[in-house]
Design an enzyme around this catalytic site. Sequence first.
Site, PDB file in Angstrom:
ATOM      1  N   SER A 140       0.829  -1.204   0.000  1.00  0.00           N
ATOM      2  CA  SER A 140       0.000   0.000   0.000  1.00  0.00           C
ATOM      3  C   SER A 140       0.869   1.263   0.000  1.00  0.00           C
ATOM      4  O   SER A 140       0.378   2.334  -0.311  1.00  0.00           O
ATOM      5  CB  SER A 140      -0.903  -0.002   1.232  1.00  0.00           C
ATOM      6  OG  SER A 140      -0.110   0.050   2.403  1.00  0.00           O
ATOM      7  N   TYR A 187      -4.449   0.317   3.561  1.00  0.00           N
ATOM      8  CA  TYR A 187      -5.312  -0.814   3.216  1.00  0.00           C
ATOM      9  C   TYR A 187      -6.028  -1.374   4.455  1.00  0.00           C
ATOM     10  O   TYR A 187      -7.041  -2.047   4.347  1.00  0.00           O
ATOM     11  CB  TYR A 187      -4.470  -1.970   2.643  1.00  0.00           C
ATOM     12  CG  TYR A 187      -4.002  -1.843   1.214  1.00  0.00           C
ATOM     13  CD1 TYR A 187      -4.329  -0.758   0.420  1.00  0.00           C
ATOM     14  CD2 TYR A 187      -3.225  -2.858   0.653  1.00  0.00           C
ATOM     15  CE1 TYR A 187      -3.875  -0.676  -0.892  1.00  0.00           C
ATOM     16  CE2 TYR A 187      -2.781  -2.781  -0.660  1.00  0.00           C
ATOM     17  CZ  TYR A 187      -3.111  -1.688  -1.422  1.00  0.00           C
ATOM     18  OH  TYR A 187      -2.672  -1.625  -2.724  1.00  0.00           O
ATOM     19  N   GLY A 188      -5.426  -1.117   5.624  1.00  0.00           N
ATOM     20  CA  GLY A 188      -5.800  -1.817   6.862  1.00  0.00           C
ATOM     21  C   GLY A 188      -7.285  -1.969   7.136  1.00  0.00           C
ATOM     22  O   GLY A 188      -7.727  -3.014   7.600  1.00  0.00           O
ATOM     23  N   CYS A 192       2.902  -7.094   1.617  1.00  0.00           N
ATOM     24  CA  CYS A 192       1.878  -6.449   2.438  1.00  0.00           C
ATOM     25  C   CYS A 192       1.069  -7.551   3.101  1.00  0.00           C
ATOM     26  O   CYS A 192       0.491  -8.399   2.401  1.00  0.00           O
ATOM     27  CB  CYS A 192       0.992  -5.602   1.529  1.00  0.00           C
ATOM     28  SG  CYS A 192      -0.453  -4.927   2.357  1.00  0.00           S
ATOM     29  N   ASN A 193       1.003  -7.546   4.416  1.00  0.00           N
ATOM     30  CA  ASN A 193       0.242  -8.594   5.111  1.00  0.00           C
ATOM     31  C   ASN A 193      -1.254  -8.483   4.825  1.00  0.00           C
ATOM     32  O   ASN A 193      -1.944  -9.487   4.653  1.00  0.00           O
ATOM     33  CB  ASN A 193       0.450  -8.486   6.629  1.00  0.00           C
ATOM     34  CG  ASN A 193       1.856  -8.842   7.036  1.00  0.00           C
ATOM     35  OD1 ASN A 193       2.784  -8.065   6.823  1.00  0.00           O
ATOM     36  ND2 ASN A 193       2.043 -10.012   7.603  1.00  0.00           N
ATOM     37  N   THR A 194      -1.751  -7.244   4.773  1.00  0.00           N
ATOM     38  CA  THR A 194      -3.188  -7.040   4.580  1.00  0.00           C
ATOM     39  C   THR A 194      -3.611  -7.523   3.189  1.00  0.00           C
ATOM     40  O   THR A 194      -4.636  -8.199   3.039  1.00  0.00           O
ATOM     41  CB  THR A 194      -3.539  -5.543   4.739  1.00  0.00           C
ATOM     42  OG1 THR A 194      -2.894  -5.043   5.912  1.00  0.00           O
ATOM     43  CG2 THR A 194      -5.024  -5.338   4.841  1.00  0.00           C
ATOM     44  N   CYS A 196       2.825  -6.470   9.984  1.00  0.00           N
ATOM     45  CA  CYS A 196       2.513  -5.486   8.931  1.00  0.00           C
ATOM     46  C   CYS A 196       3.860  -4.979   8.438  1.00  0.00           C
ATOM     47  O   CYS A 196       4.746  -4.679   9.245  1.00  0.00           O
ATOM     48  CB  CYS A 196       1.692  -4.338   9.510  1.00  0.00           C
ATOM     49  SG  CYS A 196       1.564  -2.895   8.418  1.00  0.00           S
ATOM     50  N   THR A 197       4.009  -4.897   7.124  1.00  0.00           N
ATOM     51  CA  THR A 197       5.334  -4.575   6.587  1.00  0.00           C
ATOM     52  C   THR A 197       5.752  -3.119   6.854  1.00  0.00           C
ATOM     53  O   THR A 197       6.912  -2.767   6.665  1.00  0.00           O
ATOM     54  CB  THR A 197       5.418  -4.870   5.081  1.00  0.00           C
ATOM     55  OG1 THR A 197       4.354  -4.183   4.411  1.00  0.00           O
ATOM     56  CG2 THR A 197       5.324  -6.358   4.815  1.00  0.00           C
TER      57      THR A 197
END
Length: 248
Positions: free
Chosen positions: A14, A45-46, A76-78, A187-188
């Site tokens: 993001s 994005y969260g 991106c984890n999300t 989260c990156t």
Amino acid sequence: MASKATDPVGFFDSGRGGLCVLEAFRKRLPLEKTIYIADTEHCPYGNKPPEEIVARAKALTEQLLAQRCKMVVVACNTATAAAIDILRATWPDVPFVGMEPAVKPAVLRSKSGIVGVLATAGTFSGRLYRETCARFAKNTRVLTCVADDWVTLVENGETTGPRAEASVRACVEPLLAAGADHLVLGCTHFPHLKPLIEQVAAGQAEVLDPSDAVARQAERLLAARNLLATVGDGVCLLYGVDGENMVE
Ligand code: DGL
């Protein structure tokens, strides 16, 4: 046309978060060409609905594939939580690497039996996170903290100073007080705040950043497909979503 070892590896996030994954990858595989897209226009994005994140992930993947990327790292984890299954189903021939919160190593190393995970709401509500906890954290208490403010701090380049420290303390201190001896950066964006998090957690908890593990997984996947670059200058292109060069 089939991919070649000299083709680039694509990354997206993001915003600037995934740059820590890119950095770990380039350190490990310095010959590889890389392209990174920061979707800052749509950041964060969260808290976005999964459908919206899937649409962004598809659009960004298309941009990377149009530039002949041989692999896509969803840094991106999300976006991984919302979209990785769909990306893999949409482009079955493309190797994708996603982010997974480092719950397993945290659980294995924990002595207190309590670990803390910091991530976005989107990551916590995803199937991947639930399954990872169900699989690896049966006998461990996993405490969670949504640290959305940290994404804004990192996007604004505010990784030191009183505001950043207050925000890190507000999230980390309750986890430490509850006995967490490992903190997972899920989260990156968060590794950019790692020095501050480590300062707050000093002597009480170890801070785990999965960037190196993701770089190793990317290397394994490239090797398995005979796509590791054996020559190259490791050129790296950083773009905003509008195609403009990203200002570092
Ligand atoms: N860096 C992202 C992650 O790993 C997204 C943060 C955001 O945009 O909210 O989850």
